[in-house]
Structures are given as C-alpha cells and as structure tokens.
Design an enzyme around this catalytic site. Structure first.
Site, PDB file in Angstrom:
ATOM      1  CE  LYS A 169      -3.466   2.601   0.570  1.00 47.23           C
ATOM      2  NZ  LYS A 169      -4.295   2.728   1.916  1.00 47.23           N
ATOM      3  CE  LYS A 237      -2.590   6.858   7.062  1.00 48.82           C
ATOM      4  NZ  LYS A 237      -3.690   6.288   7.709  1.00 48.82           N
TER       5      LYS A 237
END
Length: 304
Positions: A169, A237
C-alpha cells in the site's frame, strides 16, 4: 459467525455495510454515534464501547493512524485484554510497517490470527465493494478470510508475510503522492505562461502525462473542489513512512523528498484539511495565478 468492526469513517462505514451481506451477526463501534441508528436499523449492534466487538470471531479495524490501532488492540481496555486463541483480526487501516509487525507479534503471542489488509480506492469504490485489498500474514488465514474480503473488494491480493500488505500500500500511495505534487507544481506554471487551464487539463488527461492523480484531481482543481479526497494532514503519514524506510535502509529517494517538501509547504500554509489537489494553491500563490476553469473564472467575475 460474529463479525466486529471498529471505525465508521469515510471508508469504514460503507465497508461495514457491505460485510452485512455475509449474513453474519455484525457489531460496530466508533467514537461517534453518527451512524449507529443506520446499522441498528439493519440488525447490527452499535456502541461507543469498543469492548462490544471483542468477542467476535473476526474483528475488522478501519482506523486513521498507528496510535488508534495500538489503542484498540493493546490499550488498557483493548482487544488483547479479552482475546482468545483462534480469533482473526483484520486491519484495513493504513499504518506503518513497523507498527504492523509489532501488532502482529502481540496478537500471535495470544494465539490470535492476523492479517494486515490495507485498502486502495476512494469512497465510491468502498460503497460499490470494488476496493483493492493488499494482504499480509499467514496464507492459511488469508484463505480463511477471503470470502469476507470478497464482499468489500474485487481485487484481493496475498502479498506475503505480516506487514507485506502495508508495504505494498505504501508503494502505491507514494507514487500517487508524487503524481499529485507534480500536478501542483506544473499546472500553475501553464497558467503563468498564458495557457488555458481547461485545455491544458484536457491535453494532460488525454496524453502521456495522464495518471490516476491527474484524472481525479484536475477536474476538481479546475472547479476549486478540494474536499473530495483524503485530507492532506492525514495523508502525510505515508510520506513520513516512506522517509523512515529510506533512512533505515539507506535507499535514496530524491523525487519523493521533493514531493514531500511540497506537502510540507501546503501543511504549513494551513491547507491540511484539503485533499491532495489543494497543494496547487501553494504554487498559485507563488506565481500569482489561479488555475481554474475559465467558465468558473467568468462566472466569478460576473458575480462581482
């Protein structure tokens, strides 16, 4: 079968609704009670008390960051206080590889089976049940969980051991992030040079410069819509994770570093609540231009 689900945000709510199609008993929890009545009307349990989902055979998490996952799993009143051997915990959240491996180890010590299964796709795909799900963990656990994952996605991929889903991911997200930062830098330049924003967008999205980022963001930038995607303050993030991996493994990533600087400028300018298309405002300000649809610009001028 009992299914527990924590996190009814933009992605979590439609995913949980699709899991109802399994015919299993579903219980959901979230800090906000906004969607509880909807789930209760469909026969599901709903409570702000997270412990109400901990006795489920399969527990799903769809939470915003590392700390939220850590709190639900290993907090003072977290899942591990009630966990039993044989339960399956599936984390759909996007968190760091390091945290994922730590969570996997803690769960394994209690005999809980684990999959890190971050998702890719916007809210519309979550609603349609057509997400891409990248899974890390034991292959046998993946095979056992796949019928449930098939309810939320149309591309369910086994990537390897614990953390492999999160690493996959991250790679996808970093490429998307770089594309979005490039759009923010280059599109205002085209306006500065006197080109028509609508036509530039048409050329990019029908030419070799197109990407999923351009196809998604350019039409929205032209209309000044910056709230259709994931807020930058949360998406940042991924850039931190990329930089951390690069530093730890001594992997140079100069293009990612440049893209990260664009995100940082946007955040410092107070654009964190906008989606990634909102980065364009940083360069618009620097160049003194406004990359918007000429139709929109004309309408705005007429209003004045």
């Amino acid at each position: 079968m009992k299914i527990g689900f924590a996190g009814l945000g933009q992605m979590g709510r439609p995913i949980a609704l699709n899991l109802l199609k399994s015919g299993a008993t579903l219980a959901v929890t979230d800090r906000s009670s906004k969607w509880f009545a909807e789930f209760q009307s469909k026969g599901a349990g709903a409570s702000a008390e997270q412990a109400t989902i901990f006795d489920a055979d399969v527990v799903f998490l769809c939470l915003p960051h590392d700390n939220a996952v850590e709190d639900v799993v290993a907090g003072e009143a977290g899942f591990l206080t009630r966990a039993r051997a044989g339960q399956i915990l599936i984390d759909l959240s996007t968190i760091t590889y390091k945290k994922t491996v730590s969570v996997a180890d803690k769960l394994a010590s209690r005999g809980v089976q684990f999959l890190d299964a971050p998702i890719s796709g916007m809210e519309a795909r979550a609603i349609d049940g057509t997400l891409t799900v990248m899974c890390g963990g034991d292959r046998a656990v993946f095979d056992k969980a796949k019928p449930l994952l098939d309810l939320i996605g149309n591309k369910i991929l086994y990537m390897g051991g614990p953390g492999s889903g999160q690493l996959t991911k991250l790679i996808n997200q970093l490429l998307f992030d770089i594309n979005a930062a490039a759009l923010a830098e280059i599109l205002p330049m085209s306006k500065k040079m006197g080109l028509d924003p609508d036509l530039v967008g048409e050329v990019v999205n029908s030419g070799t410069g197109r990407s999923y980022a351009s196809e998604f963001f350019i039409p929205r930038i032209l209309r000044r819509h910056f709230g259709d995607g994931y807020p930058m303050k949360h998406a940042y993030k991924d850039l931190i994770s990329g930089a951390e991996l690069g530093a730890n493994l001594s992997i140079p990533m100069p293009v990612l570093a440049a893209a990260t600087a664009t995100y940082q400028m946007a955040l410092l300018k107070g654009h964190g609540d906008k989606d990634k298309g909102g980065m364009v405002t940083v360069f618009e300000e620097l160049l003194g231009v406004d990359y918007r649809s000429q139709e929109g610009a004309s309408a705005k001028s007429g209003e004045k």
